[in-house]
Design a protein around this motif. Structure first.
Motif, PDB file in Angstrom:
ATOM      1  N   UNK A  37      41.717   7.203  36.555  1.00 16.59           N
ATOM      2  CA  UNK A  37      42.430   6.031  36.057  1.00 16.59           C
ATOM      3  C   UNK A  37      43.855   6.388  35.680  1.00 16.59           C
ATOM      4  N   UNK A  38      44.017   7.528  35.011  1.00 17.95           N
ATOM      5  CA  UNK A  38      45.339   8.018  34.629  1.00 17.95           C
ATOM      6  C   UNK A  38      45.486   9.446  35.125  1.00 17.95           C
ATOM      7  N   UNK A  39      46.715   9.913  35.251  1.00 22.16           N
ATOM      8  CA  UNK A  39      46.935  11.263  35.755  1.00 22.16           C
ATOM      9  C   UNK A  39      48.291  11.774  35.320  1.00 22.16           C
ATOM     10  N   UNK A  40      48.461  13.094  35.284  1.00 27.86           N
ATOM     11  CA  UNK A  40      49.750  13.646  34.882  1.00 27.86           C
ATOM     12  C   UNK A  40      50.849  13.470  35.913  1.00 27.86           C
ATOM     13  N   UNK A  41      50.501  13.016  37.138  1.00 30.85           N
ATOM     14  CA  UNK A  41      51.552  12.828  38.138  1.00 30.85           C
ATOM     15  C   UNK A  41      52.030  11.387  38.219  1.00 30.85           C
ATOM     16  N   UNK A  42      51.538  10.543  37.321  1.00 33.84           N
ATOM     17  CA  UNK A  42      52.107   9.204  37.213  1.00 33.84           C
ATOM     18  C   UNK A  42      53.183   9.233  36.135  1.00 33.84           C
ATOM     19  N   UNK A  43      54.056   8.245  36.144  1.00 36.21           N
ATOM     20  CA  UNK A  43      55.160   8.227  35.184  1.00 36.21           C
ATOM     21  C   UNK A  43      54.686   7.904  33.772  1.00 36.21           C
ATOM     22  N   UNK A  44      53.483   7.344  33.666  1.00 39.25           N
ATOM     23  CA  UNK A  44      52.945   7.004  32.354  1.00 39.25           C
ATOM     24  C   UNK A  44      51.559   7.604  32.212  1.00 39.25           C
ATOM     25  N   UNK A  45      51.408   8.520  31.265  1.00 38.65           N
ATOM     26  CA  UNK A  45      50.121   9.152  31.016  1.00 38.65           C
ATOM     27  C   UNK A  45      49.471   8.449  29.832  1.00 38.65           C
TER      28      UNK A  45
END
Length: 363
Positions: A221-229
């Motif tokens: 759902x979330x990841x460190x390679x998105x701009x928003x963690x």
């Protein structure tokens, strides 16, 4: 040699480089490159991991490192693993000779571009990746080759990093989720491996740990390679598939099932995975699993134990006998600490930021 064997060999080369087994040697065209090991098989991959890792921790990337990656991009948006002569035209991907532009290098670079906010270069890389998708919904290592789970996972991560829902991409009828389902062990497999994924669906009821945990990270759902963690709640839930039953094409359900496999396997081997390439443990797959579990918000207690095991072994994992750091591993751990909202300056006695910046080649 069969095409399946060739594809496995190509992925093995990247895995061996990530494990730090490639011979150390500087090559031409390394100014601005992270790491001193031979970049032939993993130059773009490790560069991209470090860049994405630094940005995930809100740190500045040196201009030389960005310039190096930019120069490696081919005219069609793709990437070879490494080009010593960036003035020469890129070689198209060739699954028979396992050479030329490939999806793994291109996907990792697209993740790095997303972290840098370079939408133009990212779009070009994503366009290259879209054109490689096969009719089975998966992605190959080289365009025209057989799909594999690792490559499909890397491509999905690249699209996610650029805010595109890659799981439902399709050039033909089938999607990456269809491909994942075909590769996942369900109720027909032994209870201990249910939720694991084969490297390719052509090898049923077998599991590749690295393929499984990278797929998990790609479904998160979330990841460190998105701009928003997004800070997860670190749920301790370890999902299982109720049998008799069938695998669902619902992304959260499939993600939970795969997360459950990863958490149970880690728990069964002192919180780390066994190294499939040789003696010892596979800390690279373990790190990917921690990232994936954090993003899925499942198996939080197990993820914490595995992160602790990685901290305990950080020095031997990151540093070689000569005191040089393995850039790809540093980049992966930078992503891991970002996913867990921990400090990158103190991970098992290693300052990951200093290790990354200290590995930057000046010549």
């Amino acid at each position: 040699m069969s095409r399946t064997t060739r594809t496995i060999a190509a992925t093995a080369a990247l895995a061996i480089a990530a494990l730090g087994l490639a011979a150390p040697a500087h090559a031409a065209g390394t100014t601005g490159l992270y790491g001193s090991a031979d970049p032939t098989y993993d130059g773009v991959y490790r560069q991209s991991l470090v860049i994405a890792g630094l940005r995930a921790n809100k740190l500045t990337v040196p201009r030389a490192a960005v310039d190096w990656l930019n120069a490696q991009q081919c005219a069609d948006g793709g990437f070879e693993p490494f080009r010593a002569d960036t003035a020469a035209a890129c070689a198209p991907g060739n699954p028979d000779s396992y050479s030329g532009e490939d999806t793994n290098a291109t996907a990792s670079a697209a993740i790095a571009f997303a972290s840098l906010g370079d939408a133009k270069r990212a779009r070009s890389a994503l366009a290259f990746l879209r054109a490689t998708q096969n009719a089975d919904g998966g992605f190959p290592y080289y365009k025209g080759g057989l799909s594999d789970v690792n490559s499909t996972a890397m491509v999905l991560m690249a699209f996610t990093a650029n805010h595109v829902k890659g799981a439902m991409l399709h050039r033909f009828e089938l999607t990456p989720i269809d491909y994942y389902i075909a590769a996942t062990v369900g109720c027909e497999g032994d209870a201990g491996i249910r939720g694991g994924m084969a490297y390719m669906p052509t090898v049923p009821n077998t599991v590749s740990v690295m393929a499984t945990v990278q797929a998990l990270a790609s479904l998160a759902t979330t990841s460190p390679w998105t701009s928003k963690i997004v800070r997860s709640k670190r749920s301790v839930v370890v999902p299982t598939l109720k049998c008799p039953g069938t695998l669902s094409d619902d992304v959260p359900v499939l993600r939970d099932f795969v997360a459950g496999y990863a958490a149970r396997q880690l728990a069964s081997n002192s919180n780390v995975f066994v190294n499939p390439w040789g003696p010892g443990n596979d800390l690279t797959s373990t790190a990917w699993a921690v990232i994936g579990l954090a993003g899925a918000d499942r198996g939080g207690a197990q993820a914490a134990l595995s992160a602790r095991a990685l901290r305990t072994n950080a020095s031997t994992y990151v540093m070689d006998a000569n005191g040089a750091s393995n850039a790809g591993r540093v980049g992966l751990l930078l992503l891991l600490v970002a996913s867990r909202h921990e400090s990158p300056k103190s991970f098992g006695g290693i300052n990951l930021v200093s290790a990354a910046l200290g590995s930057l080649s000046a010549n």
